[in-house]
Design an enzyme around this catalytic site. Structure first.
Site, PDB file in Angstrom:
ATOM      1  N   THR A  25       0.844  -1.193   0.000  1.00 58.55           N
ATOM      2  CA  THR A  25       0.000   0.000   0.000  1.00 58.55           C
ATOM      3  C   THR A  25       0.881   1.246   0.000  1.00 58.55           C
ATOM      4  OG1 THR A  25      -1.874  -1.062   1.052  1.00 58.55           O
ATOM      5  CG2 THR A  25      -1.665   1.308   1.376  1.00 58.55           C
ATOM      6  N   HIS A 178      -7.275 -11.139  -1.165  1.00 52.93           N
ATOM      7  CA  HIS A 178      -6.619 -10.740   0.088  1.00 52.93           C
ATOM      8  C   HIS A 178      -7.391 -11.358   1.263  1.00 52.93           C
ATOM      9  CE1 HIS A 178      -4.276  -8.821   3.004  1.00 52.93           C
ATOM     10  NE2 HIS A 178      -4.225  -7.573   2.541  1.00 52.93           N
ATOM     11  N   ASN A 181      -3.870 -10.578   6.938  1.00 52.81           N
ATOM     12  CA  ASN A 181      -3.609  -9.329   7.663  1.00 52.81           C
ATOM     13  C   ASN A 181      -4.792  -8.687   8.363  1.00 52.81           C
ATOM     14  OD1 ASN A 181      -0.958  -9.612   7.027  1.00 52.81           O
ATOM     15  ND2 ASN A 181      -0.990  -8.178   5.316  1.00 52.81           N
ATOM     16  N   TYR A 183      -7.953  -8.383   7.602  1.00 53.33           N
ATOM     17  CA  TYR A 183      -9.028  -7.726   6.849  1.00 53.33           C
ATOM     18  C   TYR A 183     -10.253  -8.626   6.789  1.00 53.33           C
ATOM     19  CZ  TYR A 183      -5.352  -4.426   5.947  1.00 53.33           C
ATOM     20  OH  TYR A 183      -4.335  -3.512   6.126  1.00 53.33           O
ATOM     21  N   ASN A 238      -3.378  -5.713  12.392  1.00 56.66           N
ATOM     22  CA  ASN A 238      -4.757  -5.223  12.526  1.00 56.66           C
ATOM     23  C   ASN A 238      -5.550  -5.970  13.587  1.00 56.66           C
ATOM     24  OD1 ASN A 238      -4.733  -3.063  10.533  1.00 56.66           O
ATOM     25  ND2 ASN A 238      -4.457  -4.717   9.026  1.00 56.66           N
TER      26      ASN A 238
END
Ligand SMILES: C=C(C(=O)O)c1ccccc1
Length: 369
Positions: A25, A178, A181, A183, A238
């Site tokens: 990112t 994805h 992480n 999400y 996260n």
């Protein structure tokens, strides 16, 4: 014995080497639309066997960080067409990472200032990157999410399907789901973020259900040979956590084995941090996948240097290795690894947001000579 620098088939695509550029990112696409600077950045790194783009939200609801490029606006698809065309003209291959952040978002980024969505209404102890009213970028606490109603899940699966189709229309060679992480998909997988009592919560079979339904939606739309997935079994990124990750992720990859995917991308350890933060049997994960007939390229990530990457491929422990930070500061990383040449250091101050500085102005070996 394979070498890191040997070609490899990924789906129907022949990759020039077994080095992938990991998703990074960079927050340099205002309006969620890829721009000329993004074209240059990816074109510069086209010697990677496979580029995997930065996380690319499938909808505004799936967006959690300011100024990341999406795949939900027609102008964004046109922008991505210019990126893929430039990478292909430079001889490269490129996949887009399809991203829904779930609770890792902020009301200022959500449609109508709404609460972010998640499997359960559990706020993450995490931060995300927003743009303040004065136009400056800053990391802010993630907002309190609301729990998705089960009736909303088919709509999100449709969003993934539509984004996968848009990715193929934009010229991408593959997509990476994805699922890492912390999400949305990872939030469904982990028991500490998924307190649902319906068919998507509780047992391991229920908690992997959403991930599998996303895979099915995308495979049915664009084909398994253009579909990969990224997982991060023990990352704390996260605020993700699960009390017993080994059986959870073994069950996930065993289920994935029946879809004949192009690649499985595994973050080993804590994303961008220690590789041994928690005990996990990485060889056992791969063995569980292969034992069920899984043939996908096995791509590993996190803290690899030249020596470890060469060993991982030569030993057969991995088929490919992805590098993140090293590709930020070394657009010609493949050549540098081949020649065991010095590597540019990355400037952390320019990782997120900004312009060409720390993005497209890192020198290649030729320029440094
Ligand atoms: C897409 C990301 C991920 O996969 O963790 C990300 C997002 C923001 C900063 C760093 C990484």
């Amino acid at each position: 014995m394979s070498s890191l620098f040997d070609p490899i088939m990924l789906g129907h695509a022949t990759l020039a080497n077994r080095i992938a550029m990991a998703p990074l990112t960079r927050n340099r696409s205002p309006g969620a639309i890829p721009n000329d600077l993004n074209v240059t950045y990816y074109e510069q790194r086209a010697s990677a066997g496979l580029i995997i783009t930065e996380g690319t939200p499938i909808t505004q609801q799936g967006q959690g960080y300011a100024q990341v490029p999406g795949l939900y606006l027609p102008e964004a698809v046109e922008g991505w067409k210019r990126v893929t065309s430039a990478v292909h003209s430079a001889g490269g291959k490129i996949a887009v990472q399809l991203w829904h952040v779930g609770r890792i978002s902020h009301t200022s980024l959500q449609p109508g200032g709404a609460a972010p969505v998640a499997p359960s209404a559990i706020r993450a102890k995490s931060k995300t990157y927003i743009i303040n009213d004065d136009g400056t970028g800053a990391f802010a606490d993630t907002s309190e999410p609301r729990a998705l109603d089960i009736s909303e899940i088919p709509g999100i699966l449709e969003d993934y399907r539509r984004a996968a189709r848009a990715a193929v229309d934009a010229g991408f060679d593959a997509v990476e789901i994805h699922a890492a992480n912390g999400y949305l998909i990872d939030q469904f997988l982990r028991a500490d973020t998924n307190h649902r009592t319906d068919a998507y919560g509780g047992s391991i079979e229920n908690r992997i259900r959403f991930a599998i339904e996303v895979v099915e939606a995308i495979v049915n739309e664009i084909g398994a040979d253009r579909t990969g997935i990224r997982i991060s079994p023990v990352t704390p990124a996260n605020d993700a956590s699960d009390p017993d990750p080994q059986p959870l992720f073994n069950a996930l990859v065993e289920k994935l084995a029946s879809y004949d995917l192009a690649f499985i991308h595994v973050i080993e350890g804590a994303t961008g941090g220690p590789r041994d933060n928690l005990p996990f049997d990485w060889a056992g994960l791969k063995a569980a996948y292969r034992a069920k007939g899984g043939k996908a390229v096995w791509m590993v990530n996190n803290g690899y240097d030249r020596e470890l990457a060469i060993e991982a491929v030569e030993s057969g422990r991995a088929d490919m290795v992805s590098f993140g930070k090293l590709f930020i500061s070394n657009p010609d990383l493949v050549q540098r690894l081949k020649e065991n040449a010095p590597l540019n250091e990355a400037d952390r101050n320019t990782f997120y947001g900004g312009g060409a500085e720390g993005y497209t102005n890192y020198p290649t070996l030729a320029l440094s000579a």
